[in-house]
Design a protein around this motif. Structure first.
Motif, PDB file in Angstrom:
ATOM      1  N   GLY A  10       0.852  -1.201   0.000  1.00 61.37           N
ATOM      2  CA  GLY A  10       0.000   0.000   0.000  1.00 61.37           C
ATOM      3  C   GLY A  10       0.879   1.238   0.000  1.00 61.37           C
ATOM      4  N   SER A  11       0.279   2.372   0.363  1.00 67.99           N
ATOM      5  CA  SER A  11       1.019   3.644   0.297  1.00 67.99           C
ATOM      6  C   SER A  11       2.336   3.571   1.071  1.00 67.99           C
ATOM      7  N   ALA A  12       2.304   3.025   2.275  1.00 71.44           N
ATOM      8  CA  ALA A  12       3.520   2.990   3.104  1.00 71.44           C
ATOM      9  C   ALA A  12       4.545   2.031   2.518  1.00 71.44           C
ATOM     10  N   GLY A  13       4.094   0.841   2.158  1.00 69.60           N
ATOM     11  CA  GLY A  13       5.027  -0.174   1.668  1.00 69.60           C
ATOM     12  C   GLY A  13       5.653   0.203   0.344  1.00 69.60           C
ATOM     13  N   VAL A  33       6.443  -7.463  -0.457  1.00 69.87           N
ATOM     14  CA  VAL A  33       5.473  -8.557  -0.538  1.00 69.87           C
ATOM     15  C   VAL A  33       4.065  -7.995  -0.429  1.00 69.87           C
ATOM     16  N   GLU A  34       3.227  -8.319  -1.413  1.00 69.00           N
ATOM     17  CA  GLU A  34       1.822  -7.862  -1.372  1.00 69.00           C
ATOM     18  C   GLU A  34       0.920  -9.073  -1.603  1.00 69.00           C
ATOM     19  N   LYS A  35      -0.009  -9.250  -0.659  1.00 70.59           N
ATOM     20  CA  LYS A  35      -0.820 -10.470  -0.767  1.00 70.59           C
ATOM     21  C   LYS A  35      -2.091 -10.288  -1.588  1.00 70.59           C
ATOM     22  N   HIS A  36      -2.458  -9.032  -1.808  1.00 72.34           N
ATOM     23  CA  HIS A  36      -3.731  -8.812  -2.472  1.00 72.34           C
ATOM     24  C   HIS A  36      -3.514  -7.995  -3.740  1.00 72.34           C
ATOM     25  N   GLY A  83      -2.669  -1.163  -2.399  1.00 71.19           N
ATOM     26  CA  GLY A  83      -3.348  -1.231  -1.095  1.00 71.19           C
ATOM     27  C   GLY A  83      -4.698  -0.548  -1.093  1.00 71.19           C
ATOM     28  N   ASP A  84      -5.072  -0.088   0.079  1.00 68.57           N
ATOM     29  CA  ASP A  84      -6.384   0.527   0.275  1.00 68.57           C
ATOM     30  C   ASP A  84      -6.572   1.774  -0.565  1.00 68.57           C
ATOM     31  N   CYS A  85      -5.569   2.619  -0.596  1.00 66.59           N
ATOM     32  CA  CYS A  85      -5.746   3.925  -1.211  1.00 66.59           C
ATOM     33  C   CYS A  85      -6.186   3.765  -2.665  1.00 66.59           C
ATOM     34  N   SER A 130     -13.041   6.501  -3.845  1.00 69.10           N
ATOM     35  CA  SER A 130     -13.956   7.457  -3.191  1.00 69.10           C
ATOM     36  C   SER A 130     -13.921   8.806  -3.914  1.00 69.10           C
ATOM     37  N   LYS A 131     -12.736   9.226  -4.315  1.00 72.99           N
ATOM     38  CA  LYS A 131     -12.680  10.537  -4.989  1.00 72.99           C
ATOM     39  C   LYS A 131     -13.276  10.465  -6.397  1.00 72.99           C
ATOM     40  N   ALA A 132     -13.131   9.309  -7.036  1.00 73.51           N
ATOM     41  CA  ALA A 132     -13.730   9.153  -8.367  1.00 73.51           C
ATOM     42  C   ALA A 132     -15.256   9.207  -8.259  1.00 73.51           C
ATOM     43  N   THR A 144       1.738 -13.964   0.334  1.00 77.96           N
ATOM     44  CA  THR A 144       1.513 -13.568   1.732  1.00 77.96           C
ATOM     45  C   THR A 144       2.795 -13.718   2.527  1.00 77.96           C
ATOM     46  N   ALA A 145       3.119 -12.687   3.266  1.00 77.91           N
ATOM     47  CA  ALA A 145       4.353 -12.706   4.059  1.00 77.91           C
ATOM     48  C   ALA A 145       4.042 -13.105   5.500  1.00 77.91           C
ATOM     49  N   ARG A 146       4.973 -13.828   6.103  1.00 74.70           N
ATOM     50  CA  ARG A 146       4.858 -14.133   7.527  1.00 74.70           C
ATOM     51  C   ARG A 146       6.254 -14.005   8.133  1.00 74.70           C
ATOM     52  N   GLY A 166       2.689   3.566   8.253  1.00 72.99           N
ATOM     53  CA  GLY A 166       1.338   3.631   7.671  1.00 72.99           C
ATOM     54  C   GLY A 166       0.251   3.324   8.692  1.00 72.99           C
ATOM     55  N   ASP A 167      -0.906   2.913   8.190  1.00 76.48           N
ATOM     56  CA  ASP A 167      -2.066   2.682   9.059  1.00 76.48           C
ATOM     57  C   ASP A 167      -1.788   1.662  10.156  1.00 76.48           C
ATOM     58  N   VAL A 168      -0.892   0.722   9.900  1.00 75.60           N
ATOM     59  CA  VAL A 168      -0.620  -0.305  10.898  1.00 75.60           C
ATOM     60  C   VAL A 168       0.115   0.279  12.109  1.00 75.60           C
ATOM     61  N   PHE A 196      -3.667   8.371   6.914  1.00 71.47           N
ATOM     62  CA  PHE A 196      -3.767   9.035   5.610  1.00 71.47           C
ATOM     63  C   PHE A 196      -2.677   8.483   4.701  1.00 71.47           C
ATOM     64  N   THR A 197      -2.935   8.614   3.411  1.00 69.68           N
ATOM     65  CA  THR A 197      -1.927   8.171   2.451  1.00 69.68           C
ATOM     66  C   THR A 197      -0.656   9.010   2.571  1.00 69.68           C
ATOM     67  N   HIS A 198      -0.830  10.329   2.735  1.00 77.06           N
ATOM     68  CA  HIS A 198       0.373  11.170   2.758  1.00 77.06           C
ATOM     69  C   HIS A 198       1.191  10.970   4.032  1.00 77.06           C
TER      70      HIS A 198
HETATM   71  C1  LIG Z   1     -12.894   5.082   1.807  1.00 77.44           C
HETATM   72  C2  LIG Z   1     -11.541   5.622   2.152  1.00 77.44           C
HETATM   73  C3  LIG Z   1     -11.169   6.865   1.694  1.00 77.44           C
HETATM   74  C4  LIG Z   1      -9.922   7.369   1.996  1.00 77.44           C
HETATM   75  N1  LIG Z   1      -9.575   8.585   1.542  1.00 77.44           N
HETATM   76  C5  LIG Z   1      -8.371   9.104   1.813  1.00 77.44           C
HETATM   77  C6  LIG Z   1      -7.987  10.368   1.306  1.00 77.44           C
HETATM   78  O1  LIG Z   1      -8.768  11.018   0.619  1.00 77.44           O
HETATM   79  N2  LIG Z   1      -6.759  10.825   1.602  1.00 77.44           N
HETATM   80  C7  LIG Z   1      -5.887  10.112   2.359  1.00 77.44           C
HETATM   81  O2  LIG Z   1      -4.777  10.573   2.606  1.00 77.44           O
HETATM   82  N3  LIG Z   1      -6.215   8.912   2.868  1.00 77.44           N
HETATM   83  C8  LIG Z   1      -7.434   8.382   2.602  1.00 77.44           C
HETATM   84  N4  LIG Z   1      -7.770   7.149   3.076  1.00 77.44           N
HETATM   85  C9  LIG Z   1      -6.805   6.440   3.931  1.00 77.44           C
HETATM   86  C10 LIG Z   1      -5.732   5.733   3.115  1.00 77.44           C
HETATM   87  O3  LIG Z   1      -6.336   4.906   2.176  1.00 77.44           O
HETATM   88  C11 LIG Z   1      -4.831   4.933   4.038  1.00 77.44           C
HETATM   89  O4  LIG Z   1      -4.351   5.767   5.050  1.00 77.44           O
HETATM   90  C12 LIG Z   1      -3.649   4.350   3.290  1.00 77.44           C
HETATM   91  O5  LIG Z   1      -4.099   3.514   2.273  1.00 77.44           O
HETATM   92  C13 LIG Z   1      -2.746   3.574   4.255  1.00 77.44           C
HETATM   93  O6  LIG Z   1      -1.730   2.958   3.548  1.00 77.44           O
HETATM   94  P1  LIG Z   1      -0.935   1.708   4.169  1.00 77.44           P
HETATM   95  O7  LIG Z   1       0.156   1.422   3.231  1.00 77.44           O
HETATM   96  O8  LIG Z   1      -0.624   1.953   5.569  1.00 77.44           O
HETATM   97  O9  LIG Z   1      -1.995   0.517   4.181  1.00 77.44           O
HETATM   98  P2  LIG Z   1      -2.775  -0.191   3.011  1.00 77.44           P
HETATM   99  O10 LIG Z   1      -3.000   0.725   1.872  1.00 77.44           O
HETATM  100  O11 LIG Z   1      -3.950  -0.814   3.640  1.00 77.44           O
HETATM  101  O12 LIG Z   1      -1.783  -1.303   2.505  1.00 77.44           O
HETATM  102  C14 LIG Z   1      -1.492  -2.452   3.259  1.00 77.44           C
HETATM  103  C15 LIG Z   1      -1.234  -3.590   2.313  1.00 77.44           C
HETATM  104  O13 LIG Z   1      -0.630  -4.639   3.028  1.00 77.44           O
HETATM  105  C16 LIG Z   1      -1.067  -5.847   2.465  1.00 77.44           C
HETATM  106  N5  LIG Z   1      -0.799  -6.907   3.441  1.00 77.44           N
HETATM  107  C17 LIG Z   1      -1.291  -7.019   4.694  1.00 77.44           C
HETATM  108  N6  LIG Z   1      -0.796  -8.101   5.295  1.00 77.44           N
HETATM  109  C18 LIG Z   1       0.045  -8.680   4.410  1.00 77.44           C
HETATM  110  C19 LIG Z   1       0.873  -9.830   4.469  1.00 77.44           C
HETATM  111  N7  LIG Z   1       0.923 -10.599   5.523  1.00 77.44           N
HETATM  112  N8  LIG Z   1       1.598 -10.137   3.382  1.00 77.44           N
HETATM  113  C20 LIG Z   1       1.566  -9.357   2.287  1.00 77.44           C
HETATM  114  N9  LIG Z   1       0.803  -8.268   2.176  1.00 77.44           N
HETATM  115  C21 LIG Z   1       0.063  -7.928   3.246  1.00 77.44           C
HETATM  116  C22 LIG Z   1      -2.533  -5.580   2.174  1.00 77.44           C
HETATM  117  O14 LIG Z   1      -3.036  -6.464   1.221  1.00 77.44           O
HETATM  118  C23 LIG Z   1      -2.498  -4.135   1.704  1.00 77.44           C
HETATM  119  O15 LIG Z   1      -2.433  -4.061   0.305  1.00 77.44           O
HETATM  120  C24 LIG Z   1      -9.012   6.610   2.787  1.00 77.44           C
HETATM  121  C25 LIG Z   1      -9.378   5.350   3.233  1.00 77.44           C
HETATM  122  C26 LIG Z   1     -10.615   4.849   2.922  1.00 77.44           C
HETATM  123  C27 LIG Z   1     -10.990   3.491   3.402  1.00 77.44           C
END
Ligand SMILES: Cc1cc2nc3c(=O)[nH]c(=O)nc-3n(C[C@H](O)[C@H](O)[C@H](O)COP(=O)(O)OP(=O)(O)OC[C@H]3O[C@@H](n4cnc5c(N)ncnc54)[C@H](O)[C@@H]3O)c2cc1C
Length: 718
Positions: A247-250, A267-270, A274-276, A284-286, A348-350, A546-548, A554-556
Motif C-alpha cells: 500500500g502507500s507505506a510499503g 510482498v503484497e498479498k492482495h 493497497g487501500d488507497c 472514493s474521490k472518483a 503472503t508474508a509471515r 502507515g495505518d498499521v 492518511f496516504t500522505h
Molecule cells: C474510503 C476511504 C477513503 C480514503 N480517503 C483518503 C484520502 O482522501 N486521503 C488520504 O490521505 N487517505 C485516505 N484514506 C486512507 C488511506 O487509504 C490509508 O491511510 C492508506 O491507504 C494507508 O496505507 P498503508 O500502506 O498503511 O496501508 P494499506 O494501503 O492498507 O496497505 C497495506 C497492504 O498490506 C497488504 N498486506 C497485509 N498483510 C500482508 C501480508 N501478511 N503479506 C503481504 N501483504 C500484506 C494488504 O493487502 C495491503 O495491500 C481513505 C481510506 C478509505 C478506506
C-alpha cells in the motif's frame, strides 16, 4: 488593585537581591574572606557545633535558593569547618534543598507562562523531560562546568517533577560536592577557586556526566539483545530489507530502498496500491466527482440555466470508478516497481524470525528470505462493531469501504453508520447518486475532530441535500428477518426505527496485527504496532509505517513515515531520523470541503495554548461569488500578538488545495505578514488566504502610530 501572590514573591526576591548586591554582602563569601576569617570561624564552630552547623545550613540554603554567587566558596568553608564527612552531609542537603527552592520559584513565577506561551514548541522537550528528564538532569549535575543556578532555573520552567528534581540533584551533585568539601579541608593551601578543579578532575567529572547516557544506551542494547535471544542471527542476509504490504507505506518504503541501492523485496498479498488505490482514496474521490457533477446538474438554475436533467445508471458510474482505478494502477504496478529495482513478491508474508520472512507466493511456492531489516506496512481494515443482527446481513446489505465498490445496484435506502470523514464523504456521495441516506453518529456532531461550526456547516449542507443526519444516536440492533430490515437507534432513552436496504459501516479502522507473525515473535502492539519515534518496534530491526503504525491514517502520512522507516532500517545504527509530525495536513472531501493543518480551536483550548483567531468569510471572495460557491471560511489561529500560524481550517470549494499555502508556511515558519506580502492571482480562490492574512493585519494595525500619521496628513493639507 490587588497584587497577584507571584508579584509579592518577585518583589521579595528583587528586594533581597538588591540588599545583597547593594550592601556588597558577597564580600563575605569570597575565598579570600573565608580564608582570612578561617581561624575565628573554626573557634566559633568548636564552641557551638550544632548552632554553627544549623546556621551554616540555613545560610547555604538561602544562597543557593536566591541563586547568589558564593556557593562554591561556602562549600570550601564547609570542608574547613566541619571536615569531609559532616561538611559533605550539610552541603549535600543544603544545596539540594536550595536548588529545589530556586526550581520551585522559577516554576511558580515563569513555568505557567513559558508552557502556555511556547507549549506547542516545547511539546517535544516536555515529552523528552517526561521520559528522560532525570537522565538529562543527572548529566548536567555531574558536570559542574555548567552553572548550578542556571540548571535550577531552567529546569523549573520544564515539566520535570519536583521530587525527581530533588533526588536527582542530590545524587548528581555528590561527586562535585565531595571534590569541593575535600578541597576545603585544606583551605589554607588553596589560592583560587578555579585551582580546585584541575583539567584532570574536570575531565573525570565530565566522564561521570556521560556515564548515565552510556548506561542507558547499554540498557537499551541489553533489552534489544533480550528480545533477540531466542533467535539465531544469520551470518549473511539475502536482503537488506523486506517490506510487508504494497500500500502507500510499503510502496514508498520499497521505492526509497531501491533508489538508494538496497536489495529490497516487497510482498503484497492482495492488490498493489493497497487501500488507497483499490478501496480508499481513489475510488472514493472518483465517485465523489460523479456525484458532484450530479449536484451541479441539480443546481442548474443557480448557473443561469432554465433547467437540466441527466440520465445515468448507478452501475455505469461504479464502472467508471473501476476505470479510474485501472488508469492509476500502473503507478503502483509490479512492472513499475520491478523496473525501479524492487523485487516484488505477490504472495503472503509471515515473519518467522527477526531476520527471516516466509513468503507464500500466489502460485503456491513457499520461500524464506533472510533480511537485515523488515518494514511492516500491513495497513488497516474497517471496524465492524458487534451490533446485534448486523452480522446476519447479506453481502449487499452490510457494506464497508472494502466491498462498497463492488455494488452495481444503488441501495434505495442507505444507512451510513459513522460521522467521520469516510462516513461523511460516502453519505453525501450516495445521497447525490439518488439513495435516501440516513447518517447515524453516536457523538453530538459529525466530523467531531473539527471545530463545531465546521461540523454545523457540513451538516446543514447535508440536510439541505435531503440527508437525514442523526447525531447523538446510537445504533443498538438490526431487526427484521423478512424483506423489511430495520436499524434500531437510540437517543435520550427513546428508540427510533430506520428501515433500510443497506447499511454502510464507517465507524473507524483497525490495524492489521494478526496472522503474519507479529504475535508469535513478540512484537508489542496495542491498537496499532507499538513504535518509537524512529518507527522501530521492540525489535529494533523491525519497523512499522502507515495505518498499521498510526497515529494518522492518511496516504500522505503513510508515505511520510515510509521515508523514515526505509532510511532508518537501512542505516541504523550509523544514522537514524526521528519522524517529524509537526505539520500534518488533511482534508475531508465533502461539500463544502474541509481542510486542516495544525491546531483548531478545540485542540488549542484542550492544550491550554493561547491563540488568536482570524476568520475570512468566502462569501466575500470575488471568485467564489462568480463560481456560485460563496460559502465557507478560512480560519487561522495565530500566537497572540504575532503572525506565527498555529493552525488553519478552511471550509469551502477546493479547501484541500487552498490549504497547501498554509502547510508550506507552517512548515517553513512563514508568518501571515509574508502571505499578505505575496501576490496572489486575481480572481482565484487562493486569494482567500491573502485576505485572511489581511484581516489579521487590520486587527493588529498600530493604532497609536496611525493617529500620528493622520495628524501628519492633516498638517500636510495645511
Ligand atoms: C474510503 C476511504 C477513503 C480514503 N480517503 C483518503 C484520502 O482522501 N486521503 C488520504 O490521505 N487517505 C485516505 N484514506 C486512507 C488511506 O487509504 C490509508 O491511510 C492508506 O491507504 C494507508 O496505507 P498503508 O500502506 O498503511 O496501508 P494499506 O494501503 O492498507 O496497505 C497495506 C497492504 O498490506 C497488504 N498486506 C497485509 N498483510 C500482508 C501480508 N501478511 N503479506 C503481504 N501483504 C500484506 C494488504 O493487502 C495491503 O495491500 C481513505 C481510506 C478509505 C478506506
Amino acid at each position: 488593585m490587588r497584587l497577584d501572590k507571584r508579584w509579592w514573591l518577585l518583589m521579595g526576591l528583587v528586594l533581597l537581591l538588591a540588599l545583597f548586591f547593594g550592601l556588597d554582602l558577597g564580600r563575605f563569601l569570597s575565598l579570600a574572606a573565608i580564608k582570612s576569617s578561617q581561624a575565628d570561624l573554626q573557634a566559633w564552630r568548636a564552641g557551638q557545633p550544632v548552632l554553627a552547623a544549623l546556621l551554616f545550613f540555613v545560610g547555604y540554603v538561602a544562597v543557593t535558593a536566591l541563586s547568589l554567587p558564593g556557593a562554591a566558596a561556602m562549600t570550601l568553608a564547609a570542608g574547613a569547618l566541619f571536615g569531609l564527612g559532616w561538611g559533605t552531609l550539610i552541603v549535600s542537603f543544603a544545596s539540594s534543598l536550595g536548588a529545589t527552592l530556586a526550581f520551585l520559584a522559577a516554576r511558580w513565577l515563569l513555568g505557567g507562562w513559558v508552557q502556555s506561551r511556547f507549549g506547542d514548541r516545547l511539546a517535544a522537550l516536555n515529552a523528552g523531560i517526561e521520559k528522560d528528564g532525570g537522565f538529562y538532569l543527572f548529566t548536567l549535575r555531574l558536570v559542574p562546568v555548567l552553572p548550578f543556578f542556571v540548571i535550577n532555573l531552567v529546569m523549573g520552567v520544564t515539566t520535570l517533577r519536583t521530587w525527581t528534581f530533588y533526588w536527582v540533584s542530590q545524587v548528581g551533585m555528590l561527586a562535585g560536592t565531595l571534590v569541593y568539601v575535600n578541597a576545603g579541608t585544606q583551605l589554607a593551601r588553596i589560592e583560587s577557586l578555579s585551582g580546585i578543579v584541575s583539567p584532570g578532575v574536570l575531565g573525570s567529572l565530565a566522564l561521570l556526566g556521560v556515564f548515565p547516557l552510556v548506561t542507558r544506551k547499554a540498557v537499551e542494547m541489553f533489552q534489544a539483545r533480550k528480545v533477540y535471544a531466542r533467535f539465531e542471527k544469520p551470518a549473511r542476509f539475502d536482503r537488506n530489507l523486506i517490506v510487508i504490504g504494497g500500500g502507500s507505506a510499503g510502496l514508498v518504503t520499497a521505492y526509497i530502498a531501491a533508489a538508494i541501492k538496497a536489495k529490497v523485496t516487497l510482498v503484497e498479498k492482495h492488490a498493489m496500491g493497497g487501500d488507497c488505490l483499490n478501496t480508499g482514496c481513489v475510488p472514493s474521490k472518483a465517485l465523489i466527482r460523479s456525484a458532484k457533477f450530479l449536484s451541479h446538474v441539480q443546481r442548474a438554475k443557480e448557473f443561469g440555466m432554465r433547467g437540466a436533467t441527466v440520465d445515468f445508471d448507478f452501475g455505469e458510474v461504479m464502472e467508471r470508478v473501476q476505470r479510474v482505478i485501472q488508469e492509476i494502477e500502473p503507478h503502483d504496478s509490479v512492472q513499475r516497481y520491478t523496473a525501479l529495482g524492487v523485487d516484488v513478491a505477490q504472495g503472503t508474508a509471515r515473519i518467522v524470525s527477526p531476520w527471516a520472512v516466509e513468503i507464500t507466493h500466489h502460485d503456491g511456492r513457499v520461500q524464506t528470505l533472510t533480511t537485515r531489516a523488515i518494514v511492516v506496512a500491513a495497513g488497516a481494515r474497517p471496524f465492524v462493531p458487534p451490533i446485534p443482527g448486523l452480522a446476519s446481513l447479506g453481502p449487499h446489505e452490510l457494506l464497508t469501504s472494502d466491498n462498497v465498490w463492488q455494488l452495481r445496484q444503488r441501495p434505495e435506502r442507505l444507512v451510513v453508520l459513522g460521522g467521520g470523514p469516510i462516513g461523511s464523504e460516502l453519505t453525501q456521495t450516495f445521497a447525490r447518486l439518488g439513495s435516501k441516506v440516513t447518517q447515524v453518529e453516536m457523538l453530538p456532531r459529525i466530523l467531531v475532530r473539527e471545530d463545531p461550526e465546521v461540523s454545523e456547516l457540513v451538516a446543514e449542507r447535508f440536510r439541505a441535500e435531503g440527508i437525514t443526519v442523526l447525531t447523538g444516536h446510537k445504533a443498538v440492533r438490526v431487526q427484521g428477518g423478512g424483506l423489511e430490515k430495520v436499524l434500531v437507534v437510540e437517543a435520550d432513552g427513546h428508540e427510533k426505527h430506520i428501515p433500510f436496504d443497506a447499511i454502510l459501516v464507517a465507524v473507524g479502522r483497525v490495524a492489521n496485527l494478526k496472522g503474519y507473525g507479529l504475535e508469535e515473535l513478540g512484537v508489542t502492539t496495542g491498537r496499532t504496532v507499538d513504535v518509537n519515534g524512529y518507527l522501530q518496534t521492540n525489535f529494533p530491526n523491525i519497523y512499522a509505517a502507515g495505518d498499521v503504525a498510526g497515529p494518522y491514517q492518511f496516504t500522505h502520512t503513510a508515505a511520510h513515515q515510509a521515508w523514515y522507516a526505509a532510511v532508518n532500517a537501512l542505516f541504523d545504527p550509523f544514522k537514524k531520523f526521528r519522524a517529524d509530525y509537526r505539520v500534518i495536513p488533511w482534508a475531508t472531501f465533502v461539500e463544502p470541503e474541509v481542510a486542516r493543518v495544525g491546531l483548531n480551536e478545540l485542540e488549542a483550548k484542550e492544550g491550554k495554548i493561547p491563540y488568536e483567531v482570524t476568520v475570512y468569510g468566502l462569501d466575500d471572495l470575488d471568485r467564489a461569488i462568480a463560481d456560485s460557491e460563496a460559502h465557507g471560511f478560512v480560519k487561522v489561529l495565530t500566537v497572540p500578538g504575532k503572525d506565527r500560524i498555529l493552525g488553519v481550517t478552511i471550509v469551502g470549494e477546493h479547501a484541500g488545495d487552498l490549504l497547501a499555502e498554509y502547510v508550506l508556511a507552517m512548515k517553513h515558519s512563514i508568518g501571515l505578514n509574508k502571505i499578505l506580502g505575496t501576490i496572489h492571482t486575481y480572481p482565484t480562490l487562493a486569494e482567500a488566504n491573502k485576505y485572511a492574512a489581511g484581516n489579521w493585519k487590520r486587527a493588529h494595525a498600530p493604532q497609536a502610530l496611525l493617529a500620528w500619521v493622520e495628524r501628519f496628513h492633516a498638517w500636510r493639507r495645511g
